[in-house]
Design a protein around this motif. Structure first.
Motif, PDB file in Angstrom:
ATOM      1  N   ILE A 104       0.837  -1.208   0.000  1.00 38.20           N
ATOM      2  CA  ILE A 104       0.000   0.000   0.000  1.00 38.20           C
ATOM      3  C   ILE A 104       0.866   1.251   0.000  1.00 38.20           C
ATOM      4  CG2 ILE A 104      -1.729   1.294   1.285  1.00 38.20           C
ATOM      5  CD1 ILE A 104      -2.773  -1.206  -0.129  1.00 38.20           C
ATOM      6  N   GLU A 105       1.936   1.231   0.805  1.00 36.80           N
ATOM      7  CA  GLU A 105       2.847   2.375   0.834  1.00 36.80           C
ATOM      8  C   GLU A 105       3.424   2.634  -0.547  1.00 36.80           C
ATOM      9  OE1 GLU A 105       5.220   5.390   2.998  1.00 36.80           O
ATOM     10  OE2 GLU A 105       3.449   4.210   3.527  1.00 36.80           O
ATOM     11  N   ASN A 106       3.708   1.586  -1.253  1.00 35.51           N
ATOM     12  CA  ASN A 106       4.281   1.724  -2.584  1.00 35.51           C
ATOM     13  C   ASN A 106       3.291   2.345  -3.568  1.00 35.51           C
ATOM     14  OD1 ASN A 106       6.497   1.174  -4.456  1.00 35.51           O
ATOM     15  ND2 ASN A 106       5.093  -0.291  -5.401  1.00 35.51           N
ATOM     16  N   LEU A 107       1.993   2.130  -3.324  1.00 39.68           N
ATOM     17  CA  LEU A 107       0.959   2.684  -4.198  1.00 39.68           C
ATOM     18  C   LEU A 107       0.603   4.123  -3.837  1.00 39.68           C
ATOM     19  CD1 LEU A 107      -1.415  -0.414  -4.384  1.00 39.68           C
ATOM     20  CD2 LEU A 107       0.114   0.418  -6.180  1.00 39.68           C
ATOM     21  N   LEU A 108       1.002   4.555  -2.644  1.00 42.62           N
ATOM     22  CA  LEU A 108       0.691   5.905  -2.185  1.00 42.62           C
ATOM     23  C   LEU A 108       1.436   6.937  -3.019  1.00 42.62           C
ATOM     24  CD1 LEU A 108      -0.823   7.370   0.196  1.00 42.62           C
ATOM     25  CD2 LEU A 108       1.351   7.298   1.426  1.00 42.62           C
ATOM     26  N   ARG A 109       0.841   8.126  -3.153  1.00 43.00           N
ATOM     27  CA  ARG A 109       1.548   9.213  -3.814  1.00 43.00           C
ATOM     28  C   ARG A 109       2.925   9.395  -3.181  1.00 43.00           C
ATOM     29  NH1 ARG A 109      -2.434  14.150  -3.260  1.00 43.00           N
ATOM     30  NH2 ARG A 109      -0.455  15.065  -2.628  1.00 43.00           N
ATOM     31  N   GLU A 110       3.917   9.610  -4.027  1.00 41.76           N
ATOM     32  CA  GLU A 110       5.296   9.680  -3.533  1.00 41.76           C
ATOM     33  C   GLU A 110       5.483  10.773  -2.497  1.00 41.76           C
ATOM     34  OE1 GLU A 110       9.870   9.968  -5.322  1.00 41.76           O
ATOM     35  OE2 GLU A 110       8.140   9.828  -6.665  1.00 41.76           O
ATOM     36  N   ASP A 111       4.804  11.916  -2.681  1.00 46.84           N
ATOM     37  CA  ASP A 111       5.006  13.030  -1.753  1.00 46.84           C
ATOM     38  C   ASP A 111       4.318  12.803  -0.410  1.00 46.84           C
ATOM     39  OD1 ASP A 111       2.539  13.259  -3.137  1.00 46.84           O
ATOM     40  OD2 ASP A 111       2.377  15.362  -2.579  1.00 46.84           O
ATOM     41  N   LEU A 112       3.494  11.745  -0.298  1.00 46.79           N
ATOM     42  CA  LEU A 112       2.834  11.435   0.964  1.00 46.79           C
ATOM     43  C   LEU A 112       3.517  10.286   1.720  1.00 46.79           C
ATOM     44  CD1 LEU A 112      -0.957  11.646  -0.020  1.00 46.79           C
ATOM     45  CD2 LEU A 112       0.463  13.401   1.064  1.00 46.79           C
ATOM     46  N   ARG A 113       4.428   9.610   1.075  1.00 44.25           N
ATOM     47  CA  ARG A 113       5.079   8.478   1.733  1.00 44.25           C
ATOM     48  C   ARG A 113       5.924   8.948   2.920  1.00 44.25           C
ATOM     49  NH1 ARG A 113       7.260   5.775  -3.892  1.00 44.25           N
ATOM     50  NH2 ARG A 113       5.187   5.282  -4.748  1.00 44.25           N
ATOM     51  N   GLY A 114       5.762   8.245   4.026  1.00 45.42           N
ATOM     52  CA  GLY A 114       6.535   8.558   5.220  1.00 45.42           C
ATOM     53  C   GLY A 114       5.983   9.710   6.036  1.00 45.42           C
ATOM     54  N   GLN A 115       4.896  10.314   5.584  1.00 46.13           N
ATOM     55  CA  GLN A 115       4.321  11.440   6.308  1.00 46.13           C
ATOM     56  C   GLN A 115       3.412  10.949   7.434  1.00 46.13           C
ATOM     57  OE1 GLN A 115       5.289  14.533   5.696  1.00 46.13           O
ATOM     58  NE2 GLN A 115       6.556  13.857   3.972  1.00 46.13           N
ATOM     59  N   THR A 116       3.158  11.799   8.407  1.00 44.75           N
ATOM     60  CA  THR A 116       2.246  11.478   9.499  1.00 44.75           C
ATOM     61  C   THR A 116       1.074  12.443   9.476  1.00 44.75           C
ATOM     62  OG1 THR A 116       3.523  12.888  11.002  1.00 44.75           O
ATOM     63  CG2 THR A 116       4.060  10.538  10.972  1.00 44.75           C
TER      64      THR A 116
END
Length: 374
Positions: free
Chosen positions: A4-16
């Motif tokens: 799922i993380e891999n499918l997330l928009r790149e600019d949202l990955r790792g955000q809280t």
């Protein structure tokens, strides 16, 4: 990285996600809510307004909330009409819609941090690049500083907050003028705490006429004790308001929300009766903490920002251990405190007294008065 993380928009990955601690403690002074509950007589009026809508919930609400916008315009004054006003689910949705309409991929918004922490998050969510111009010493903003920042970055939108969160300080009128003159795009003045200002005339509402790119955002959450209802709004040129309909979701404000908000506006004097008391408690906090040698900025909001802390996290914990929850906003040596009732404010001040007595090492040596304590 998960699937799922891999499918997330790149600019949202790792955000809280945004969030403030929600702890079950006797005194909660961390999220700038109005400390006073809705009075019984006002609750009865709200129930009447909402009750009129219950049998018609099989139908969609007025998607443009015209009656509510008319009531909001009447409340604001300044010659505004329903066409000048737009409403949504909290001022966060208002800001999001502004970014959806005038920001987006390839566009930028300029902010002056520390300020409202949702601004960069809303920008990211809409694909708008957020640029932080920072602030001057003492977290102040001068007309020249704002003008130079806008000229240097040439943003599509500018976000200014007055009174500012978390400092509580209001903008001089000259700052708004400088921002509008320097900007080519939309200039947003976020006035969520305007009703708590020491000078009611400091609002930018009186500057809307003839300034088609100027926007003033407000909320019912604070002065109206309506945080749970989620109603925010803006005032701007009618053409700008019309453009927001391009990005608003159909029927975004429920019939019940619109009815509750209209009931609240009908009871504005009663709901805002406690504003003066909250301002008194705010000023009481400022006076008391300054007397202890701690720098505190003059506040035009329902909260204060206290400095002079050698270990802000430790002070936050020491106060919490005494049953009072305040906010660590991530500024070194500083904590934000919401004004509460007289009893809550007394508990807060007692907690600070005890913390200073028991753990003096967590507090910096009182310095000479600075710009925040003049």
């Amino acid at each position: 990285m998960s699937e799922i993380e891999n499918l997330l928009r790149e600019d949202l990955r790792g955000q809280t996600p945004y969030g403030a601690p929600q702890l079950d403690v006797p005194v909660q002074l961390n999220t700038n809510e109005n400390a006073f509950a809705i009075p019984e007589d006002v609750a009865a009026v709200l129930a009447e307004f909402i009750g009129r809508e219950l049998r018609g919930l099989n139908r969609y609400p007025d998607r443009d909330a015209v009656a509510l916008r008319r009531d909001l315009a009447a409340y604001l004054g300044h010659g505004l009409t329903a066409d000048h006003v737009w409403a949504a689910n909290g001022s966060n949705e208002i800001l999001q819609q502004l970014l959806q309409a005038f920001g987006g991929p390839g566009r930028t918004v300029l902010g002056f941090m520390p300020s409202y922490s949702m601004h960069p998050l809303l920008a990211r969510g809409t694909g708008t690049a957020f640029t932080d111009a920072g602030r001057e010493d003492g977290y102040t903003l001068s007309p020249a500083y704002v003008r130079d920042a806008i000229t240097a970055h040439d943003p599509d939108l500018v976000f200014l907050v007055s009174p500012n969160n978390p400092t509580g300080t209001a903008l001089d009128a000259e700052v708004v003028e400088a921002a509008y003159e320097a900007a080519r795009g939309i200039v947003v003045i976020d006035e969520a705490y305007a009703e708590f200002a020491r000078d009611p005339a400091s609002t930018a509402l009186g500057r809307l006429a003839g300034r088609k790119r100027l926007v003033v955002t407000r909320t019912l959450s604070k002065a109206f004790a309506f945080a749970g209802a989620r109603v925010g709004y803006l005032a701007a040129d009618p053409e700008l308001v019309e453009k927001l309909l391009l990005v608003r979701l159909p029927y975004h404000l429920s019939s019940l929300t619109q009815a509750a908000a209209r009931g609240a506006l009908a009871c504005a004097p009663q709901l805002q009766a406690e504003v003066d008391e909250l301002k008194h408690q705010r000023d009481r906090i400022v006076k008391n903490l300054r007397a202890k040698g701690l720098p505190v900025a003059d506040s035009d909001a329902n909260f204060v920002l206290v400095g002079g802390l050698a270990d802000a996290a430790a002070v936050w914990r020491a106060v919490l251990d005494r049953g009072v929850l305040i906010r660590d906003v991530g500024l070194p040596g500083r904590l934000r405190i919401t004004a509460g009732t007289e009893e809550e404010t007394t508990a807060l001040l007692d907690a600070f007294d005890a913390a200073m007595t028991d753990s003096p090492q967590h507090f910096a040596t009182p310095a000479e008065p600075n710009e925040e304590s003049k």
